[in-house]
Design a protein around this motif. Sequence first.
Motif, PDB file in Angstrom:
ATOM      1  N   LYS A  94      28.048 -26.680 -53.097  1.00  0.00           N
ATOM      2  CA  LYS A  94      28.035 -28.150 -53.130  1.00  0.00           C
ATOM      3  C   LYS A  94      27.768 -28.750 -51.746  1.00  0.00           C
ATOM      4  O   LYS A  94      28.383 -29.744 -51.348  1.00  0.00           O
ATOM      5  CB  LYS A  94      29.361 -28.692 -53.689  1.00  0.00           C
ATOM      6  N   VAL A  95      26.852 -28.148 -51.010  1.00  0.00           N
ATOM      7  CA  VAL A  95      26.551 -28.619 -49.656  1.00  0.00           C
ATOM      8  C   VAL A  95      25.747 -29.915 -49.719  1.00  0.00           C
ATOM      9  O   VAL A  95      24.763 -30.016 -50.454  1.00  0.00           O
ATOM     10  CB  VAL A  95      25.764 -27.563 -48.859  1.00  0.00           C
ATOM     11  N   ALA A  96      26.167 -30.912 -48.965  1.00  0.00           N
ATOM     12  CA  ALA A  96      25.460 -32.196 -48.916  1.00  0.00           C
ATOM     13  C   ALA A  96      25.540 -32.752 -47.505  1.00  0.00           C
ATOM     14  O   ALA A  96      26.546 -32.574 -46.811  1.00  0.00           O
ATOM     15  CB  ALA A  96      26.067 -33.188 -49.909  1.00  0.00           C
ATOM     16  N   LEU A  97      24.475 -33.408 -47.071  1.00  0.00           N
ATOM     17  CA  LEU A  97      24.439 -34.032 -45.753  1.00  0.00           C
ATOM     18  C   LEU A  97      24.073 -35.498 -45.905  1.00  0.00           C
ATOM     19  O   LEU A  97      23.139 -35.849 -46.627  1.00  0.00           O
ATOM     20  CB  LEU A  97      23.407 -33.360 -44.841  1.00  0.00           C
ATOM     21  N   THR A  98      24.817 -36.343 -45.221  1.00  0.00           N
ATOM     22  CA  THR A  98      24.569 -37.781 -45.218  1.00  0.00           C
ATOM     23  C   THR A  98      24.395 -38.245 -43.785  1.00  0.00           C
ATOM     24  O   THR A  98      25.235 -37.958 -42.924  1.00  0.00           O
ATOM     25  CB  THR A  98      25.745 -38.536 -45.860  1.00  0.00           C
ATOM     26  N   ALA A  99      23.302 -38.958 -43.518  1.00  0.00           N
ATOM     27  CA  ALA A  99      23.058 -39.461 -42.166  1.00  0.00           C
ATOM     28  C   ALA A  99      23.945 -40.663 -41.877  1.00  0.00           C
ATOM     29  O   ALA A  99      24.171 -41.512 -42.741  1.00  0.00           O
ATOM     30  CB  ALA A  99      21.586 -39.841 -42.005  1.00  0.00           C
ATOM     31  N   ALA A 100      24.449 -40.723 -40.649  1.00  0.00           N
ATOM     32  CA  ALA A 100      25.222 -41.878 -40.185  1.00  0.00           C
ATOM     33  C   ALA A 100      24.851 -42.130 -38.727  1.00  0.00           C
ATOM     34  O   ALA A 100      24.478 -41.205 -38.000  1.00  0.00           O
ATOM     35  CB  ALA A 100      26.721 -41.619 -40.317  1.00  0.00           C
ATOM     36  N   ASP A 101      24.972 -43.375 -38.321  1.00  0.00           N
ATOM     37  CA  ASP A 101      24.590 -43.773 -36.962  1.00  0.00           C
ATOM     38  C   ASP A 101      25.661 -44.664 -36.348  1.00  0.00           C
ATOM     39  O   ASP A 101      25.415 -45.844 -36.058  1.00  0.00           O
ATOM     40  CB  ASP A 101      23.239 -44.499 -36.986  1.00  0.00           C
ATOM     41  N   PRO A 102      26.862 -44.129 -36.140  1.00  0.00           N
ATOM     42  CA  PRO A 102      27.933 -44.945 -35.558  1.00  0.00           C
ATOM     43  C   PRO A 102      27.580 -45.404 -34.155  1.00  0.00           C
ATOM     44  O   PRO A 102      26.949 -44.678 -33.373  1.00  0.00           O
ATOM     45  CB  PRO A 102      29.132 -43.992 -35.556  1.00  0.00           C
ATOM     46  N   LEU A 103      28.001 -46.594 -33.822  1.00  0.00           N
ATOM     47  CA  LEU A 103      27.698 -47.168 -32.524  1.00  0.00           C
ATOM     48  C   LEU A 103      28.776 -46.746 -31.514  1.00  0.00           C
ATOM     49  O   LEU A 103      29.964 -46.953 -31.745  1.00  0.00           O
ATOM     50  CB  LEU A 103      27.655 -48.692 -32.631  1.00  0.00           C
ATOM     51  N   LEU A 104      28.336 -46.130 -30.411  1.00  0.00           N
ATOM     52  CA  LEU A 104      29.260 -45.690 -29.378  1.00  0.00           C
ATOM     53  C   LEU A 104      29.270 -46.697 -28.232  1.00  0.00           C
ATOM     54  O   LEU A 104      28.220 -47.119 -27.755  1.00  0.00           O
ATOM     55  CB  LEU A 104      28.841 -44.325 -28.827  1.00  0.00           C
ATOM     56  N   ARG A 105      30.452 -47.069 -27.778  1.00  0.00           N
ATOM     57  CA  ARG A 105      30.592 -47.949 -26.607  1.00  0.00           C
ATOM     58  C   ARG A 105      30.747 -47.047 -25.385  1.00  0.00           C
ATOM     59  O   ARG A 105      31.794 -46.445 -25.160  1.00  0.00           O
ATOM     60  CB  ARG A 105      31.797 -48.869 -26.759  1.00  0.00           C
ATOM     61  N   LEU A 106      29.685 -46.928 -24.594  1.00  0.00           N
ATOM     62  CA  LEU A 106      29.647 -45.986 -23.484  1.00  0.00           C
ATOM     63  C   LEU A 106      30.305 -46.529 -22.228  1.00  0.00           C
ATOM     64  O   LEU A 106      30.621 -45.759 -21.313  1.00  0.00           O
ATOM     65  CB  LEU A 106      28.197 -45.604 -23.192  1.00  0.00           C
ATOM     66  N   GLY A 107      30.511 -47.833 -22.159  1.00  0.00           N
ATOM     67  CA  GLY A 107      31.166 -48.421 -21.005  1.00  0.00           C
ATOM     68  C   GLY A 107      31.246 -49.919 -21.138  1.00  0.00           C
ATOM     69  O   GLY A 107      30.491 -50.523 -21.911  1.00  0.00           O
ATOM     70  N   ALA A 108      32.145 -50.523 -20.389  1.00  0.00           N
ATOM     71  CA  ALA A 108      32.254 -51.980 -20.402  1.00  0.00           C
ATOM     72  C   ALA A 108      31.042 -52.620 -19.754  1.00  0.00           C
ATOM     73  O   ALA A 108      30.674 -53.750 -20.081  1.00  0.00           O
ATOM     74  CB  ALA A 108      33.526 -52.418 -19.683  1.00  0.00           C
ATOM     75  N   ASP A 109      30.414 -51.891 -18.824  1.00  0.00           N
ATOM     76  CA  ASP A 109      29.207 -52.379 -18.164  1.00  0.00           C
ATOM     77  C   ASP A 109      28.342 -51.186 -17.792  1.00  0.00           C
ATOM     78  O   ASP A 109      28.694 -50.030 -18.059  1.00  0.00           O
ATOM     79  CB  ASP A 109      29.557 -53.223 -16.936  1.00  0.00           C
TER      80      ASP A 109
END
Length: 289
Positions: free
Chosen positions: A215-230
């Motif tokens: 039952k192998v399944a893959l779902t794409a996701a693109d979470p937004l990463l906050r790499l720094g305040a500036d």
Amino acid sequence: MTDHPAGPNAPQAEFWNSPASRAWSVHHDRIDARLAPVLQLVLALAAPRPGERVLDIGCGSGTSVLALAERVGPDGRVLGVDIAVDSVARAGQRIAAAGLAQASVVLADATTHPFPPPGFDLLFSRFGVMFFADPVASFRNIRQALRPGARVVLAVFRSGAENAWATGPAAAIRHLVPPAVQPGAVPAGPEDPGQFAFADPARVTRILEGAGFGKVALTAADPLLRLGADAAEAADFSMMVGPVSRALQDAPEALRATVRAALTDYYKDRRTPAGVTMPAAIWLVTAAA
């Protein structure tokens, strides 16, 4: 904990216990803050229930173990496995401080570790399974610890080209510093161990099915990463972990200052009202034992 792991993944053990990767334990709080959106996605998909037993592969400094332990409660159990000595030690300290008796960690190579008899209800991993020299053998060994029908929920990266948050900074300073070639870096080939080794969904399916999972399944996701305040904070983060950090490991301070300025310029175009943010391209992988 056991002794320093060796065996088929010895090059990875050497890398993850080297100065190039020490930030993952020393600065785990900063790294985990940036990867928090990924952990939340994987936890929501895994939906660990009270009383369940969970095996967490590549647990690092214990953030995922702690989150899982809170969800399974005192009647459950969470075992974290990692190959990095400092990270496992830090995870053990954090578990003890939290007073979560249902959680524990072990320093081990998941490919060869003699796991207890089948009994885990959930196999969980946030970016901990892409570094096996022989992933089919590794997952076959892990599967022996799972009860029949146990759930599998993994987060792995898609391709480097899709993950500019990780590869873009190195490209931006390539004219200043040659890329570092080490076991934890971008793999030389599509099936070599490394951050993007599970980018091909057909390969992921082949690995898991070859190890006996269904039952192998893959779902794409693109979470937004906050790499720094500036931009400056994002530049500092790039110099702390990843390919830029590896390339600068023995660099003089003058070169580091030049790279920091170039990275700050790179991130200025990626500022938003929420700080410097970039998406992470991942696969959410599910399967059954």
